[in-house]
Design an enzyme around this catalytic site. Structure first.
Site, PDB file in Angstrom:
ATOM      1  N   LYS A  85       0.709  -0.948   0.055  1.00 56.36           N
ATOM      2  CA  LYS A  85      -0.017  -0.033  -0.120  1.00 56.36           C
ATOM      3  C   LYS A  85       0.943   1.106   0.094  1.00 56.36           C
ATOM      4  CE  LYS A  85      -4.392   0.734   0.281  1.00 56.36           C
ATOM      5  NZ  LYS A  85      -5.559   0.107  -0.043  1.00 56.36           N
ATOM      6  N   ASP A 125      -6.851   4.187  -5.014  1.00 58.89           N
ATOM      7  CA  ASP A 125      -7.612   4.101  -3.687  1.00 58.89           C
ATOM      8  C   ASP A 125      -7.998   5.240  -3.186  1.00 58.89           C
ATOM      9  OD1 ASP A 125      -7.407   1.925  -1.359  1.00 58.89           O
ATOM     10  OD2 ASP A 125      -6.602   3.843  -0.183  1.00 58.89           O
TER      11      ASP A 125
HETATM   12  P1  NAD Z   1     -16.384   6.394  -2.557  1.00 60.71           P
HETATM   13  O1  NAD Z   1     -15.596   7.742  -2.145  1.00 60.71           O
HETATM   14  O2  NAD Z   1     -16.642   6.201  -3.888  1.00 60.71           O
HETATM   15  O3  NAD Z   1     -17.630   6.315  -1.791  1.00 60.71           O
HETATM   16  C1  NAD Z   1     -17.793   6.429  -0.471  1.00 60.71           C
HETATM   17  C2  NAD Z   1     -19.097   6.833   0.115  1.00 60.71           C
HETATM   18  O4  NAD Z   1     -19.389   6.838   1.447  1.00 60.71           O
HETATM   19  C3  NAD Z   1     -19.864   7.861  -0.293  1.00 60.71           C
HETATM   20  O5  NAD Z   1     -21.209   7.845  -0.671  1.00 60.71           O
HETATM   21  C4  NAD Z   1     -19.697   8.856   0.886  1.00 60.71           C
HETATM   22  O6  NAD Z   1     -20.760  10.018   0.916  1.00 60.71           O
HETATM   23  C5  NAD Z   1     -19.818   7.919   2.074  1.00 60.71           C
HETATM   24  N1  NAD Z   1     -19.448   8.449   3.292  1.00 60.71           N
HETATM   25  C6  NAD Z   1     -18.086   9.174   3.481  1.00 60.71           C
HETATM   26  N2  NAD Z   1     -18.162   9.620   4.963  1.00 60.71           N
HETATM   27  C7  NAD Z   1     -19.455   8.922   5.385  1.00 60.71           C
HETATM   28  C8  NAD Z   1     -19.746   9.058   6.885  1.00 60.71           C
HETATM   29  N3  NAD Z   1     -19.024   9.542   7.707  1.00 60.71           N
HETATM   30  N4  NAD Z   1     -20.714   8.140   6.943  1.00 60.71           N
HETATM   31  C9  NAD Z   1     -21.433   7.729   6.059  1.00 60.71           C
HETATM   32  N5  NAD Z   1     -21.061   7.691   4.781  1.00 60.71           N
HETATM   33  C10 NAD Z   1     -20.083   8.434   4.391  1.00 60.71           C
HETATM   34  O7  NAD Z   1     -15.634   5.153  -2.044  1.00 60.71           O
HETATM   35  P2  NAD Z   1     -15.605   3.586  -2.496  1.00 60.71           P
HETATM   36  O8  NAD Z   1     -14.853   3.326  -3.465  1.00 60.71           O
HETATM   37  O9  NAD Z   1     -16.976   3.350  -2.636  1.00 60.71           O
HETATM   38  O10 NAD Z   1     -15.120   2.913  -1.147  1.00 60.71           O
HETATM   39  C11 NAD Z   1     -15.908   2.611  -0.131  1.00 60.71           C
HETATM   40  C12 NAD Z   1     -15.331   1.564   0.919  1.00 60.71           C
HETATM   41  O11 NAD Z   1     -15.013   0.694   0.416  1.00 60.71           O
HETATM   42  C13 NAD Z   1     -14.039   2.305   1.516  1.00 60.71           C
HETATM   43  O12 NAD Z   1     -13.791   1.542   2.944  1.00 60.71           O
HETATM   44  C14 NAD Z   1     -12.922   1.576   0.595  1.00 60.71           C
HETATM   45  O13 NAD Z   1     -11.716   1.261   1.250  1.00 60.71           O
HETATM   46  C15 NAD Z   1     -13.524   0.330   0.454  1.00 60.71           C
HETATM   47  N6  NAD Z   1     -12.825  -0.568  -0.692  1.00 60.71           N
HETATM   48  C16 NAD Z   1     -13.294   0.106  -2.234  1.00 60.71           C
HETATM   49  C17 NAD Z   1     -12.734  -0.625  -3.268  1.00 60.71           C
HETATM   50  C18 NAD Z   1     -12.889  -0.077  -4.609  1.00 60.71           C
HETATM   51  O14 NAD Z   1     -12.493  -0.700  -5.674  1.00 60.71           O
HETATM   52  N7  NAD Z   1     -13.525   1.117  -4.789  1.00 60.71           N
HETATM   53  C19 NAD Z   1     -12.159  -1.725  -3.054  1.00 60.71           C
HETATM   54  C20 NAD Z   1     -11.918  -2.391  -1.924  1.00 60.71           C
HETATM   55  C21 NAD Z   1     -12.614  -1.844  -0.657  1.00 60.71           C
END
Ligand code: NAD
Length: 407
Positions: A85, A125
């Site tokens: 990472k 990320d």
């Molecule tokens: P993103 O930024 O597209 O979406 C995040 C969402 O969470 C948004 O709707 C945002 O408004 C909401 N959010 C932020 N703060 C918040 C809070 N305090 N309370 C409630 N909602 C809140 O991100 P993403 O890519 O969808 O990632 C979401 C999660 O999934 C993260 O933990 C990330 O590490 C994990 N993840 C993502 C991927 C990927 O491929 N995108 C892969 C593995 C894990």
């Protein structure tokens, strides 16, 4: 799992953490120096793999912890990658696009000695996207003197990205949900689902689960949530939030959607639904609220949404928690497929990518369930998370036992 001490010791430390200082000429002519990291946790199974994040919270501890997570995630879904990472301590919202580009290119230059398609393959990320991946690929290629798309994943399709990558994590979450239910003799059709978040992971998980007949009754974002017991129309909600069917560049909060009543993020977690899918940020299910959760299944789309203390409470209540390293592994599986396609120079259609993703993930789910049942037979009742870690660590340990230790 009776792991040998020497393997446990090795897996307790990162193999290497590189710290760099990145001078960037800002638009006003000043030079600012940013700090960046790349942690390469373990490469027993293959080249290091993991995202790069841009955030003011980035520090060495965070990248090391995330790199260890990646190590176990890759091993669990049986892809030939180790874990890594990286990150830069910066608030990207305060930088112009050209400043971000110069930052990315200089950071890439600083880590070129330790990355490469056979060494370490970064990916997007938090607050990094396909623009950033394209700049990394371009900078690396220019330094090497030949085009090398396989040095990063999560690129746009027209420069070597994979079809289906954008939807992959959400698709994986949906598949995990359906398959785990199936193992307990239940059908996804007609089940009620509450999803925390409405970003990349949440949107595609919601869309696919709805297409399979589940009823998505609540979603949220950082402003709050929206609830409709009869089910939300996810496609209509996407148009409202993103301004079109394309999930790109959020325009409005879900809170302003007319098709449901407003609820708080906290209330969303406590809804009387069959399935709860946290897809936002970490530490959402804690010892304060775990006891009040009514869902029978929790599928972790986000990384680390459940605290250690909450896990124990949920386990005692008999709630099935599908752990993050399994449920959200769809992204890294398709990243692996992207790397394979880049190295072959031959690109698959989306159906083929989705089929390969599904096969890998279903295998991992079945193996975790098998591990769980094997421990039950031995009189040890364990949860899905413990079973997933056992399976993953055992896979790495097996490699150490055979390869031995240099010198
Ligand atoms: P993103 O930024 O597209 O979406 C995040 C969402 O969470 C948004 O709707 C945002 O408004 C909401 N959010 C932020 N703060 C918040 C809070 N305090 N309370 C409630 N909602 C809140 O991100 P993403 O890519 O969808 O990632 C979401 C999660 O999934 C993260 O933990 C990330 O590490 C994990 N993840 C993502 C991927 C990927 O491929 N995108 C892969 C593995 C894990």
């Amino acid at each position: 799992m009776e792991l040998e001490d020497w393997i446990k010791n090795i897996l307790s430390y990162p193999e290497r953490t590189v710290k760099v200082h990145i001078p960037v000429k800002m638009d006003n002519g000043e030079v600012q120096v940013f700090v960046g990291y790349r942690c390469q946790y373990n490469a027993a199974l293959g080249p290091y793999k993991g995202g790069i994040r841009y955030s003011p919270e980035v520090d060495e501890d965070e990248v090391v912890a995330l790199a260890q997570w990646m190590t176990f995630k890759c091993a669990l879904v049986d892809i030939p990658f180790g874990g890594a990472k990286g990150g830069v301590r910066v608030d990207p919202k305060k930088l112009s696009k050209s400043e971000l580009e110069r930052l990315t290119r200089r950071f890439t230059y600083e880590i070129v000695p330790v990355i490469g398609p056979y060494i370490d393959i970064p990916a997007p990320d938090v607050y990094t996207n396909d623009d950033v991946m394209a700049w990394i690929m371009d900078t690396y290629s220019i330094i090497k003197g030949y085009n090398e798309p396989a040095v990063v994943t999560g690129k746009p399709t027209y420069i070597g990205g994979s079809k289906g990558r954008k939807e992959a994590t959400g698709r994986g979450v949906a598949i995990s949900t359906r398959e785990v239910l199936k193992l307990y003799g239940e059908d996804i059709k007609g089940k009620t689902v509450a999803i925390q978040g409405f970003g990349n992971v949440a949107v595609f998980a919601a869309l696919i689960l709805q297409d399979w007949g589940a009823r998505i009754v609540a979603v949220s974002d950082s402003k709050g949530g929206i609830y409709n017991p009869d089910g939300l129309d996810v496609r209509d909600l996407i148009k409202h939030v993103y301004g079109s069917e394309e999930v790109n560049g959020k325009k409005k909060s879900v809170v302003s959607y007319a098709g449901g009543e407003q609820i708080s993020n906290e209330d969303l977690l406590l809804l009387d639904v069959d399935i709860l899918i946290p897809c936002a940020i970490e530490n959402q299910i804690t010892e304060e609220n775990a006891d009040k959760i009514k869902a029978r299944y929790i599928v972790e789309g986000a990384n680390g949404p459940t605290t250690f203390e909450a896990d124990e409470i949920l386990f005692k209540k008999g709630i099935i928690v599908v752990p993050d390293i399994l449920a959200n592994s769809g992204g890294v599986i398709v990243s692996y497929l992207e790397w394979v396609q880049d190295r072959m120079g031959y690109y698959w259609e989306e159906d083929e990518v989705n089929e390969k993703l599904e096969k890998k993930l279903i295998n991992a789910i079945k193996e975790v369930f098998h591990t769980l049942k094997e421990y039950e037979k031995k009189g040890k009742k364990i949860d899905w998370r413990t079973a997933a870690y056992i399976l993953s660590i055992e896979r790495i340990a097996k490699v150490y036992r055979k390869r031995g230790l240099f010198p």
